[in-house]
Design an enzyme around this catalytic site. Structure first.
Site, PDB file in Angstrom:
ATOM      1  N   VAL A  77      15.227  -7.537  -2.304  1.00 57.02           N
ATOM      2  CA  VAL A  77      16.021  -6.238  -1.451  1.00 57.02           C
ATOM      3  C   VAL A  77      16.977  -7.427  -0.869  1.00 57.02           C
ATOM      4  O   VAL A  77      16.058  -7.924  -0.292  1.00 57.02           O
ATOM      5  CB  VAL A  77      15.218  -5.439  -1.119  1.00 57.02           C
TER       6      VAL A  77
ATOM      7  N   TYR B  12       0.729  -1.403   0.253  1.00 62.09           N
ATOM      8  CA  TYR B  12      -0.224   0.403  -0.533  1.00 62.09           C
ATOM      9  C   TYR B  12       1.037   1.110   0.169  1.00 62.09           C
ATOM     10  O   TYR B  12       0.292   2.409  -1.234  1.00 62.09           O
ATOM     11  CB  TYR B  12      -1.213  -0.013   0.849  1.00 62.09           C
ATOM     12  N   ALA B  13       1.764   1.327   0.299  1.00 60.81           N
ATOM     13  CA  ALA B  13       2.599   2.293   1.388  1.00 60.81           C
ATOM     14  C   ALA B  13       3.091   2.661  -0.125  1.00 60.81           C
ATOM     15  O   ALA B  13       3.268   3.897  -0.736  1.00 60.81           O
ATOM     16  CB  ALA B  13       3.235   2.003   2.175  1.00 60.81           C
TER      17      ALA B  13
ATOM     18  N   ASN C 277      10.116  -4.765  -6.403  1.00 58.34           N
ATOM     19  CA  ASN C 277       9.090  -5.529  -5.346  1.00 58.34           C
ATOM     20  C   ASN C 277       9.488  -6.757  -5.958  1.00 58.34           C
ATOM     21  O   ASN C 277      10.315  -7.168  -6.966  1.00 58.34           O
ATOM     22  CB  ASN C 277       7.692  -5.263  -6.205  1.00 58.34           C
ATOM     23  N   LYS C 278       9.599  -7.543  -4.851  1.00 59.22           N
ATOM     24  CA  LYS C 278       9.951  -9.047  -4.809  1.00 59.22           C
ATOM     25  C   LYS C 278       8.448  -9.905  -5.503  1.00 59.22           C
ATOM     26  O   LYS C 278       8.925 -10.910  -6.641  1.00 59.22           O
ATOM     27  CB  LYS C 278       9.499  -9.906  -3.726  1.00 59.22           C
TER      28      LYS C 278
ATOM     29  N   GLU D 248     -10.486 -11.564  12.254  1.00 55.54           N
ATOM     30  CA  GLU D 248     -10.671 -11.103  11.141  1.00 55.54           C
ATOM     31  C   GLU D 248     -11.013 -12.380  10.246  1.00 55.54           C
ATOM     32  O   GLU D 248     -11.664 -13.036   9.467  1.00 55.54           O
ATOM     33  CB  GLU D 248     -10.323 -10.222  10.135  1.00 55.54           C
TER      34      GLU D 248
ATOM     35  N   ALA E 290      -3.745  -0.427   6.413  1.00 58.66           N
ATOM     36  CA  ALA E 290      -3.458   0.117   5.370  1.00 58.66           C
ATOM     37  C   ALA E 290      -3.756   1.782   5.028  1.00 58.66           C
ATOM     38  O   ALA E 290      -2.918   2.481   4.439  1.00 58.66           O
ATOM     39  CB  ALA E 290      -4.118  -0.520   4.313  1.00 58.66           C
TER      40      ALA E 290
ATOM     41  N   ASP F 184       4.720  -0.451   7.204  1.00 59.02           N
ATOM     42  CA  ASP F 184       4.383  -1.636   8.591  1.00 59.02           C
ATOM     43  C   ASP F 184       5.966  -0.930   8.569  1.00 59.02           C
ATOM     44  O   ASP F 184       6.654  -1.504   9.942  1.00 59.02           O
ATOM     45  CB  ASP F 184       4.220  -2.705   7.871  1.00 59.02           C
TER      46      ASP F 184
ATOM     47  N   LYS G 113     -17.046  -1.471   5.466  1.00 56.69           N
ATOM     48  CA  LYS G 113     -15.792  -2.208   4.869  1.00 56.69           C
ATOM     49  C   LYS G 113     -15.568  -2.605   3.467  1.00 56.69           C
ATOM     50  O   LYS G 113     -14.209  -2.498   3.431  1.00 56.69           O
ATOM     51  CB  LYS G 113     -15.347  -3.861   5.732  1.00 56.69           C
TER      52      LYS G 113
HETATM   53  P1  NAD Z   1      -2.040  -7.578  17.026  1.00 50.95           P
HETATM   54  O1  NAD Z   1      -0.299  -7.663  17.586  1.00 50.95           O
HETATM   55  O2  NAD Z   1      -2.465  -6.308  16.655  1.00 50.95           O
HETATM   56  O3  NAD Z   1      -2.580  -8.661  17.318  1.00 50.95           O
HETATM   57  C1  NAD Z   1      -1.837 -10.053  18.285  1.00 50.95           C
HETATM   58  C2  NAD Z   1      -2.289 -10.162  19.035  1.00 50.95           C
HETATM   59  O4  NAD Z   1      -2.133 -11.722  20.014  1.00 50.95           O
HETATM   60  C3  NAD Z   1      -2.647  -9.506  20.544  1.00 50.95           C
HETATM   61  O5  NAD Z   1      -4.013  -9.430  21.038  1.00 50.95           O
HETATM   62  C4  NAD Z   1      -1.776 -10.163  21.822  1.00 50.95           C
HETATM   63  O6  NAD Z   1      -2.096 -10.052  23.053  1.00 50.95           O
HETATM   64  C5  NAD Z   1      -2.321 -12.112  20.979  1.00 50.95           C
HETATM   65  N1  NAD Z   1      -1.068 -12.257  21.243  1.00 50.95           N
HETATM   66  C6  NAD Z   1      -0.049 -11.985  21.552  1.00 50.95           C
HETATM   67  N2  NAD Z   1       1.125 -13.422  21.414  1.00 50.95           N
HETATM   68  C7  NAD Z   1       0.822 -14.145  21.812  1.00 50.95           C
HETATM   69  C8  NAD Z   1       0.773 -15.624  22.689  1.00 50.95           C
HETATM   70  N3  NAD Z   1       1.940 -16.068  23.167  1.00 50.95           N
HETATM   71  N4  NAD Z   1      -0.067 -16.566  22.984  1.00 50.95           N
HETATM   72  C9  NAD Z   1      -1.649 -16.160  22.382  1.00 50.95           C
HETATM   73  N5  NAD Z   1      -1.938 -14.955  22.408  1.00 50.95           N
HETATM   74  C10 NAD Z   1      -0.714 -13.958  21.862  1.00 50.95           C
HETATM   75  O7  NAD Z   1      -1.700  -7.946  15.297  1.00 50.95           O
HETATM   76  P2  NAD Z   1      -3.073  -8.167  13.962  1.00 50.95           P
HETATM   77  O8  NAD Z   1      -3.783  -8.384  15.011  1.00 50.95           O
HETATM   78  O9  NAD Z   1      -2.072  -8.781  13.166  1.00 50.95           O
HETATM   79  O10 NAD Z   1      -2.387  -6.535  13.637  1.00 50.95           O
HETATM   80  C11 NAD Z   1      -1.575  -6.426  13.028  1.00 50.95           C
HETATM   81  C12 NAD Z   1      -1.826  -4.811  12.329  1.00 50.95           C
HETATM   82  O11 NAD Z   1      -2.665  -4.831  11.740  1.00 50.95           O
HETATM   83  C13 NAD Z   1      -2.684  -4.136  14.157  1.00 50.95           C
HETATM   84  O12 NAD Z   1      -1.560  -3.194  13.977  1.00 50.95           O
HETATM   85  C14 NAD Z   1      -4.272  -3.338  13.335  1.00 50.95           C
HETATM   86  O13 NAD Z   1      -4.505  -2.238  14.055  1.00 50.95           O
HETATM   87  C15 NAD Z   1      -3.031  -3.615  11.851  1.00 50.95           C
HETATM   88  N6  NAD Z   1      -4.455  -4.409  10.830  1.00 50.95           N
HETATM   89  C16 NAD Z   1      -6.072  -3.956  11.088  1.00 50.95           C
HETATM   90  C17 NAD Z   1      -6.873  -4.735  10.547  1.00 50.95           C
HETATM   91  C18 NAD Z   1      -7.841  -3.295   9.977  1.00 50.95           C
HETATM   92  O14 NAD Z   1      -7.954  -2.347   9.760  1.00 50.95           O
HETATM   93  N7  NAD Z   1      -9.329  -3.873   9.959  1.00 50.95           N
HETATM   94  C19 NAD Z   1      -6.944  -5.284  10.055  1.00 50.95           C
HETATM   95  C20 NAD Z   1      -5.868  -6.408  10.514  1.00 50.95           C
HETATM   96  C21 NAD Z   1      -4.698  -5.759  10.792  1.00 50.95           C
END
Ligand code: NAD
Length: 404
Positions: A83, A15-16, A39-40, A172, A321, A302, A381
């Site tokens: 890269v 995205y970026a 890009n890969k 999700e 994103a 990211d 969404k």
């Molecule tokens: P995250 O880091 O936000 O969530 C990971 C979750 O796993 C946390 O709740 C954490 O407590 C848990 N966790 C970590 N270690 C653990 C362990 N050992 N055992 C059990 N649970 C554990 O990661 P994500 O959900 O992949 O999101 C990454 C980023 O991407 C965030 O900034 C998020 O806001 C963004 N994102 C946004 C959307 C959206 O806007 N719809 C969708 C996907 C991701």
């Protein structure tokens, strides 16, 4: 505008990076600078749709498009390469397909899965990292269901799915899985009540950015469709049987033949190898998205950490994103300013809200400060997803790949 043609090199077409290039090619003429995008893959994929590709509710082909389709060939040279090294002082980027000098560099290398060194996680759990890992998960789930249906001695673990982490990605993904499972059961003649989906979350509260009401909505939606949550339960290892979790200081084995780690992400590993002061692949930006000591290097998406708040409340913006795309647009304008020798402005993030999908027909979110649930959230969404694809790919790609 500048008198000599500067070399602008952009690393990564997520995205970026891709937003930077598609915007920049509109802002500058071919005489202003040479733009190289590295890009890969020859395609861009929608990383915010990986949960759909992983569950198999959307085909992986529908989540990607060829990058060349959105580039202006007269202004942008596109190189498919990985890269391998960024030499920030010599101003050279090394890749699997040659070396590239730069005058201005945009690092937008995206995210990787972070397993925090948990034993066996990389070997035994699927990671939601890119379109190929997502595709593998969907194939694997279907294979296990097919195996169960055809086996003379049934292995209940074939119908068990473990999801680690109840962050956005985990939730999700669960929303998609509960949409996919009924179809899979029908296809393979499997009694749906035998399917077991368990989500394990270490923190005492899931989705901390949402209110209690929204979290309750999410939990109730997913539990009604068969998901079991184990909250405040850290995963301490993964093995060939599933996850090992800690309950009351005791280790407990959870069994499944599909084990998915959705509990952590980090910026590209190349960040630590290339820059100082990098934490989990992210570097703190200056307010114009360049990095300390380097007036010609932008880090966005990211791999960047844009700090907001003051004192104890100072924290990096999350990696989304929405932010990556705003950074891309900003960086394109900033490069034009740099080429013209102008002062750069400050990056200001406009938070339009966040929606967490629960399959294709439901969800929860906060949009312009207002909480929404259900069909409204699902609609928002789809709008967000289609807008993102339109902003980078234009009307043609949005029409083909958008969600309406
Ligand atoms: P995250 O880091 O936000 O969530 C990971 C979750 O796993 C946390 O709740 C954490 O407590 C848990 N966790 C970590 N270690 C653990 C362990 N050992 N055992 C059990 N649970 C554990 O990661 P994500 O959900 O992949 O999101 C990454 C980023 O991407 C965030 O900034 C998020 O806001 C963004 N994102 C946004 C959307 C959206 O806007 N719809 C969708 C996907 C991701």
């Amino acid at each position: 505008m500048s008198f000599e043609r500067k070399k602008v090199v952009v690393l990564g077409a997520g995205y970026a990076g891709l937003q930077t290039v598609t915007k920049l090619q509109k802002l500058v003429s071919a005489q202003d600078c040479d733009i190289t995008l590295i890009n890969k893959n020859e395609y861009h994929y929608e990383s915010t749709w990986l949960h759909e590709a992983s569950a198999g509710t959307r085909s992986y082909e529908d989540c990607l498009y060829p990058i060349k389709n959105v580039l202006n060939n007269e202004k942008v040279k596109f190189v498919v390469a990985e890269v391998t090294k960024i030499d920030r002082d010599a101003k050279i980027v090394e890749t699997s397909n040659g070396s590239f000098n730069f005058d201005i560099l945009v690092v937008a290398l995206g995210f990787e899965s972070e397993t925090f060194g948990i034993s066996g996680m990389k070997e035994h759990a699927f990671q939601i990292e890119n379109i190929n890992t997502a595709r593998r998960i969907a194939n694997h789930i279907e294979e296990r269901f097919a195996h169960y249906a055809n086996a003379s001695e049934k292995d209940e673990k074939d119908l068990a799915i473990l999801v680690g982490g109840a962050g956005f990605t985990g939730v999700e993904l669960l929303g998609e899985l509960v949409e996919k499972i009924p179809a899979l059961c029908k296809q393979y003649g499997i009694d749906q009540s035998k399917v077991k989906i368990t989500c394990v979350e270490a923190a005492p509260k899931m989705l901390p950015m949402f209110s209690e009401d929204l979290v309750k909505y999410v939990v109730s939606y997913l539990e009604k469709r068969g998901v079991e949550f184990k909250i405040a339960t850290p995963i301490v290892a993964a093995n060939e049987n599933g996850f090992v979790v800690k309950v009351n200081e005791q280790e407990e084995q959870l069994y499944a033949n599909t084990v998915i780690w959705a509990a952590g992400v980090r910026g590209s590993k190349l960040m630590e190898e290339s820059f100082e002061g990098v934490r989990r692949g992210r570097i703190v930006n200056r307010e114009d998205l360049r990095i300390d000591g380097y007036d010609d290097i932008f880090v966005i998406g990211d791999c960047s950490a844009v700090m907001v708040g003051e004192g104890e409340n100072k924290r990096p913006l999350p990696t989304t994103a929405q932010i990556a795309m705003q950074q891309g647009e900003f960086t394109a304008k900033a490069i034009k300013q740099l080429l013209a020798g102008e002062k750069l402005s400050k990056f200001e993030y406009v938070d339009r809200g966040t929606v967490c999908s629960l399959g294709s027909h439901d969800g929860v979110g906060v949009v312009f400060g207002k909480e929404i649930t259900g069909k409204k959230a699902a609609f928002m969404k789809k709008l967000i997803d289609t807008r993102a694809i339109f902003k980078i790919g234009g009307a043609g790609i949005a029409y083909k790949k958008g969600k309406f």
